[in-house]
Design a protein around this motif. Structure first.
Motif, mmCIF file in Angstrom:
data_model
loop_
_atom_site.group_PDB
_atom_site.id
_atom_site.type_symbol
_atom_site.label_atom_id
_atom_site.label_comp_id
_atom_site.label_asym_id
_atom_site.label_seq_id
_atom_site.Cartn_x
_atom_site.Cartn_y
_atom_site.Cartn_z
ATOM 1 N N ASP A 96 -11.922 -77.539 -71.202
ATOM 2 C CA ASP A 96 -12.635 -78.889 -72.097
ATOM 3 C C ASP A 96 -14.072 -78.826 -72.436
ATOM 4 O OD1 ASP A 96 -11.027 -81.755 -70.068
ATOM 5 O OD2 ASP A 96 -9.730 -80.502 -71.687
ATOM 6 N N SER A 97 -14.215 -77.760 -71.987
ATOM 7 C CA SER A 97 -15.825 -77.060 -72.022
ATOM 8 C C SER A 97 -15.781 -76.526 -73.377
ATOM 9 C CB SER A 97 -16.209 -75.714 -70.658
ATOM 10 O OG SER A 97 -15.822 -76.544 -69.612
ATOM 11 N N ALA A 98 -16.723 -77.289 -74.164
ATOM 12 C CA ALA A 98 -17.509 -77.326 -75.691
ATOM 13 C C ALA A 98 -18.097 -77.923 -76.004
ATOM 14 C CB ALA A 98 -15.733 -77.673 -76.423
ATOM 15 N N THR A 99 -18.276 -78.367 -77.295
ATOM 16 C CA THR A 99 -19.380 -79.175 -77.465
ATOM 17 C C THR A 99 -18.991 -80.097 -78.368
ATOM 18 O OG1 THR A 99 -21.284 -77.272 -78.034
ATOM 19 C CG2 THR A 99 -21.548 -79.136 -78.863
ATOM 20 N N TYR A 100 -18.928 -81.249 -78.174
ATOM 21 C CA TYR A 100 -18.077 -82.404 -78.466
ATOM 22 C C TYR A 100 -19.389 -83.071 -79.401
ATOM 23 C CZ TYR A 100 -14.889 -81.207 -75.008
ATOM 24 O OH TYR A 100 -13.552 -80.653 -74.551
ATOM 25 N N LEU A 101 -18.943 -83.048 -80.490
ATOM 26 C CA LEU A 101 -19.825 -84.070 -82.057
ATOM 27 C C LEU A 101 -19.039 -85.331 -82.016
ATOM 28 C CD1 LEU A 101 -19.199 -80.690 -82.806
ATOM 29 C CD2 LEU A 101 -21.880 -81.619 -83.432
ATOM 30 N N CYS A 102 -19.911 -86.239 -82.991
ATOM 31 C CA CYS A 102 -19.208 -87.098 -83.326
ATOM 32 C C CYS A 102 -19.873 -87.445 -85.058
ATOM 33 C CB CYS A 102 -19.450 -88.701 -82.697
ATOM 34 S SG CYS A 102 -21.325 -88.859 -83.177
ATOM 35 N N ALA A 103 -18.721 -87.499 -85.731
ATOM 36 C CA ALA A 103 -19.146 -87.834 -87.404
ATOM 37 C C ALA A 103 -19.023 -88.611 -87.825
ATOM 38 C CB ALA A 103 -18.733 -86.778 -88.513
ATOM 39 N N VAL A 104 -19.706 -89.611 -88.919
ATOM 40 C CA VAL A 104 -19.658 -91.092 -89.479
ATOM 41 C C VAL A 104 -19.385 -91.022 -91.098
ATOM 42 C CG1 VAL A 104 -20.603 -92.887 -87.517
ATOM 43 C CG2 VAL A 104 -22.179 -92.071 -90.250
ATOM 44 N N ASP A 105 -18.265 -91.784 -91.293
ATOM 45 C CA ASP A 105 -18.315 -91.849 -93.071
ATOM 46 C C ASP A 105 -18.747 -90.935 -94.515
ATOM 47 O OD1 ASP A 105 -19.409 -95.521 -92.863
ATOM 48 O OD2 ASP A 105 -17.981 -94.376 -92.959
ATOM 49 N N ASP A 106 -19.236 -90.367 -94.389
ATOM 50 C CA ASP A 106 -19.742 -89.141 -94.804
ATOM 51 C C ASP A 106 -19.969 -87.758 -94.683
ATOM 52 O OD1 ASP A 106 -20.207 -90.618 -98.186
ATOM 53 O OD2 ASP A 106 -18.337 -90.203 -97.573
ATOM 54 N N MET A 107 -19.706 -87.969 -93.239
ATOM 55 C CA MET A 107 -19.837 -86.638 -92.230
ATOM 56 C C MET A 107 -20.872 -86.310 -92.322
ATOM 57 S SD MET A 107 -16.520 -85.008 -92.117
ATOM 58 C CE MET A 107 -16.276 -83.100 -91.872
ATOM 59 N N ARG A 108 -21.749 -87.068 -91.927
ATOM 60 C CA ARG A 108 -22.956 -87.218 -91.202
ATOM 61 C C ARG A 108 -22.787 -86.639 -89.666
ATOM 62 N NH1 ARG A 108 -24.231 -86.741 -95.631
ATOM 63 N NH2 ARG A 108 -25.551 -87.486 -96.709
ATOM 64 N N PHE A 109 -23.572 -85.717 -88.530
ATOM 65 C CA PHE A 109 -22.781 -85.325 -87.854
ATOM 66 C C PHE A 109 -24.220 -86.046 -86.157
ATOM 67 C CE2 PHE A 109 -18.718 -83.355 -87.023
ATOM 68 C CZ PHE A 109 -18.935 -82.843 -88.254
ATOM 69 N N GLY A 110 -24.487 -86.076 -85.494
ATOM 70 C CA GLY A 110 -24.979 -86.789 -84.183
ATOM 71 C C GLY A 110 -25.036 -84.828 -83.514
ATOM 72 N N ALA A 111 -26.429 -85.029 -83.033
ATOM 73 C CA ALA A 111 -26.383 -83.254 -82.606
ATOM 74 C C ALA A 111 -24.926 -82.539 -81.254
ATOM 75 C CB ALA A 111 -27.816 -82.922 -81.714
ATOM 76 N N GLY A 112 -24.583 -83.693 -80.784
ATOM 77 C CA GLY A 112 -23.475 -83.308 -80.228
ATOM 78 C C GLY A 112 -24.049 -83.037 -78.277
ATOM 79 N N THR A 113 -22.486 -82.706 -77.616
ATOM 80 C CA THR A 113 -23.174 -82.920 -76.138
ATOM 81 C C THR A 113 -22.325 -81.975 -75.652
ATOM 82 O OG1 THR A 113 -22.652 -85.704 -75.947
ATOM 83 C CG2 THR A 113 -22.038 -83.894 -73.961
ATOM 84 N N ARG A 114 -23.321 -80.534 -74.949
ATOM 85 C CA ARG A 114 -22.681 -79.468 -74.232
ATOM 86 C C ARG A 114 -21.614 -79.886 -72.604
ATOM 87 N NH1 ARG A 114 -25.768 -73.817 -74.686
ATOM 88 N NH2 ARG A 114 -26.119 -74.764 -76.950
ATOM 89 N N LEU A 115 -20.744 -79.974 -72.863
ATOM 90 C CA LEU A 115 -19.954 -80.020 -71.707
ATOM 91 C C LEU A 115 -19.558 -78.804 -71.391
ATOM 92 C CD1 LEU A 115 -18.486 -81.657 -70.439
ATOM 93 C CD2 LEU A 115 -16.679 -82.107 -71.298
ATOM 94 N N THR A 116 -20.112 -79.115 -69.823
ATOM 95 C CA THR A 116 -18.669 -77.417 -68.893
ATOM 96 C C THR A 116 -18.309 -78.388 -67.484
ATOM 97 O OG1 THR A 116 -21.464 -76.420 -69.704
ATOM 98 C CG2 THR A 116 -19.426 -75.681 -67.482
ATOM 99 N N VAL A 117 -16.794 -77.561 -67.703
ATOM 100 C CA VAL A 117 -16.072 -78.323 -66.399
ATOM 101 C C VAL A 117 -16.017 -77.753 -65.238
ATOM 102 C CG1 VAL A 117 -13.763 -79.253 -65.964
ATOM 103 C CG2 VAL A 117 -15.013 -80.610 -68.011
ATOM 104 N N LYS A 118 -16.550 -77.346 -64.116
ATOM 105 C CA LYS A 118 -16.660 -76.153 -63.409
ATOM 106 C C LYS A 118 -15.007 -76.259 -62.594
ATOM 107 C CE LYS A 118 -21.501 -76.433 -62.927
ATOM 108 N NZ LYS A 118 -22.751 -77.174 -61.844
ATOM 109 N N PRO A 119 -14.603 -75.269 -62.397
ATOM 110 C CA PRO A 119 -13.518 -75.523 -61.288
ATOM 111 C C PRO A 119 -13.368 -75.274 -60.221
ATOM 112 C CG PRO A 119 -13.794 -73.263 -62.888
ATOM 113 C CD PRO A 119 -14.764 -74.295 -62.640
#
Lengths: 116, 107
Positions: free
Chosen positions: B84-107
């Motif tokens: 699941d480690s990745a950057t997660y981004l959300c976008a509203v309507d006409d594809m305006r994005f937030g800067a994202g959350t970088r997620l790291t899941v450690k084993p």
């Protein structure tokens, strides 16, 4: 149904040359969005096009950059007289209709432009 | 002008933990919101699309909720895995994005 196709995947240009980035949307999609992403940064909106129309170009630099989405063929993002600061990943996305109609958008794998 | 904000900017959790990512938007009159993930050096993969009439959407271990009145959406990931480690981004309507959350899941 192939996904959003961008080519080339990697593009190297010397300063002052032109860069042409292509985006073929998914079949049946008539809306295209272009973004620029610098290393370790978020997606910056550039331009939103519908076939033969520019809907929103508020994120596009006023000079050297242009975009088109003709009736036939891919959408093209053109950068004239490239400079080192243009080095980035350029992504496009497509959707079948207006996003306000609740349609889902899909991204291509991007073109990584390097200006040397 | 719509502003989209994602908090936190980065998150590190041990494997197996449940977690919540947040997305806020300033104009509550949205039509839809879409969550994506981006792996390093790759394009964005669509995860979930929530339309304005919906309150949540689920896909596998992912659940996204939408509260238009408060201008917020959350992405809940259950039983997180290193994949699941990745950057997660959300976008509203006409594809305006937030800067994202970088997620790291450690084993």
């Amino acid at each position: 149904n192939a996904g959003v196709m961008q080519n080339p995947r990697h593009l190297v240009r010397r300063r002052g040359q032109e860069a042409r980035l292509r985006c073929s949307p998914m079949k049946g999609h008539s809306h295209v969005y272009w973004y620029r992403q610098l290393p370790e940064e978020g997606l910056k909106f550039m331009v939103y096009l519908q076939k033969e129309n520019i809907i929103d170009e508020s994120g596009m630099p006023k000079e050297r950059f242009s975009a088109e989405f003709p009736k036939e063929g891919p959408s093209i993002l053109r950068i004239q007289q490239v400079v080192r600061g243009d080095s980035a990943a350029y992504f496009c996305a497509s959707s079948p209709g207006q996003r306000r109609g609740g349609t889902e958008a899909f991204f291509g794998q991007g073109t990584r432009l390097t200006v040397v | 002008k719509q502003e989209v904000t994602q908090i936190p900017a980065a998150l590190s959790v041990p494997e197996g933990e449940n977690l919540v990512l947040n997305c806020s938007f300033t104009d509550s009159a949205i039509y839809n919101l879409q969550w994506f993930r981006q792996d390093p050096g790759k394009g964005l993969t669509s995860l979930l699309l929530i339309q304005s009439s919906q309150r949540e959407q689920t896909s596998g271990r992912l659940n996204a909720s939408l509260d238009k009145s408060s201008g917020r959406s959350t992405l809940y990931i259950a039983a997180s895995q290193p994949g699941d480690s990745a950057t997660y981004l959300c976008a509203v309507d006409d594809m305006r994005f937030g800067a994202g959350t970088r997620l790291t899941v450690k084993p």
